[in-house]
Design an enzyme around this catalytic site. Structure first.
Site, PDB file in Angstrom:
ATOM      1  N   ASP A  16      10.483   8.063  33.173  1.00  0.00           N
ATOM      2  CA  ASP A  16       9.789   6.996  33.886  1.00  0.00           C
ATOM      3  C   ASP A  16      10.605   6.507  35.086  1.00  0.00           C
ATOM      4  OD1 ASP A  16       7.777   5.228  34.400  1.00  0.00           O
ATOM      5  OD2 ASP A  16       8.326   3.793  32.846  1.00  0.00           O
ATOM      6  N   GLY A  19       8.176   6.916  40.769  1.00  0.00           N
ATOM      7  CA  GLY A  19       7.497   6.193  41.836  1.00  0.00           C
ATOM      8  C   GLY A  19       8.317   5.034  42.369  1.00  0.00           C
ATOM      9  N   SER A  61       0.360  12.537  31.232  1.00  0.00           N
ATOM     10  CA  SER A  61      -0.492  12.076  30.139  1.00  0.00           C
ATOM     11  C   SER A  61      -1.968  12.225  30.493  1.00  0.00           C
ATOM     12  CB  SER A  61      -0.195  10.603  29.820  1.00  0.00           C
ATOM     13  OG  SER A  61      -0.758   9.762  30.808  1.00  0.00           O
ATOM     14  N   ASN A  64      -2.939   9.817  33.112  1.00  0.00           N
ATOM     15  CA  ASN A  64      -2.426   9.985  34.482  1.00  0.00           C
ATOM     16  C   ASN A  64      -3.459  10.508  35.475  1.00  0.00           C
ATOM     17  OD1 ASN A  64       0.965  10.914  33.494  1.00  0.00           O
ATOM     18  ND2 ASN A  64       0.110   8.935  34.012  1.00  0.00           N
ATOM     19  N   ARG A 184       8.528   0.818  25.584  1.00  0.00           N
ATOM     20  CA  ARG A 184       7.359   1.195  24.786  1.00  0.00           C
ATOM     21  C   ARG A 184       7.265   2.720  24.783  1.00  0.00           C
ATOM     22  NH1 ARG A 184       5.629  -1.294  29.480  1.00  0.00           N
ATOM     23  NH2 ARG A 184       4.609   0.081  30.985  1.00  0.00           N
TER      24      ARG A 184
END
Length: 233
Positions: A16, A19, A61, A64, A184
């Site tokens: 993650d 971006g 995912s 996405n 998460r």
């Protein structure tokens, strides 16, 4: 590697922050994804050196697809480029490339690269590198249930149920690493992570270096795994 004495068999990674990494530098998001791909190469190398047998990454995912079309197209092009470029390295280093998710729903160009990459590395056995692509944990469970229903099953054990997952022989993750400060699991291997140890870091994925990965392994070593057992006080 110094001081590594309890190695997880399976490390899962939610990559993650691509971006945000690009945005902080005033660059288009695709630059973050390209830089993030370089980190994947580095982490594969250190994982193999450490003796990890399964390394899985959450690449794309099912949710996405809701991202801007130009970003999705860039990610898919980067994926094809990455597979084509890295397969010789994986073969040379005896690393098997595998994919899990709703692969048949992907564009033909992606499916062709996926199948070629899996076929080329099918005989490799020192480590498994698993890419979760068009994947969601809920979808995997639903797909498994639908396969059971088609076979007319009316009752099944937990162990039998695992045989209906995308990669039945893949062991449950011992350690999950998530970068960028989010805490998460975002619909990643929901069933398999019942007793996984979680490691969260503020580091954005394009900055997640060899040293950062080793830091996560050292942290894992310090934990006492209980697998649901409550220890008396």
């Amino acid at each position: 590697m110094e001081n590594l004495y309890r190695i997880p068999e399976h490390v899962a990674v939610i990559m993650d922050g691509n971006g945000r990494w690009a945005k902080r530098r005033g660059l288009p998001r695709v630059y973050g994804h390209r830089e993030g791909a370089k980190r994947v190469e580095e982490i594969i190398e250190v994982a193999k050196e450490a003796g990890i047998k399964w390394l899985s990454v959450f690449a794309f995912s099912t949710e996405n697809w809701g991202r801007p079309k130009e970003e999705v197209d860039a990610i898919m092009s980067l994926l094809v480029e990455y597979i084509n470029k890295k397969v010789p390295y994986l073969v040379e280093n005896d690393i098997r490339l595998r994919f899990m998710g709703r692969i048949e729903e992907l564009p033909e160009m992606i499916k062709a690269s996926v199948k070629e990459g899996e076929k080329a590395t099918a005989n490799c056995s020192s480590m498994n590198f698993v890419v979760a692509l068009n994947y969601s944990g809920k979808a995997e469970i639903i797909d498994a249930v639908n396969r059971l229903l088609k076979e007319g099953k009316k009752e099944i054990s937990e162990e039998e149920f695992k045989n209906y997952f995308y990669i039945p022989q893949m062991p449950d993750p011992d350690l999950l690493i998530r970068t960028s400060g989010e805490e998460r699991i975002s619909n990643f291997m929901l069933w398999q992570m019942a007793y996984t140890e979680f490691y969260f870091t503020e580091t954005l994925w394009p900055d997640f270096s060899r040293e950062e990965f080793l830091k996560a392994l050292y942290e894992y070593q310090s934990r006492e795994r209980r697998f649901g057992k409550v220890l008396s006080i």
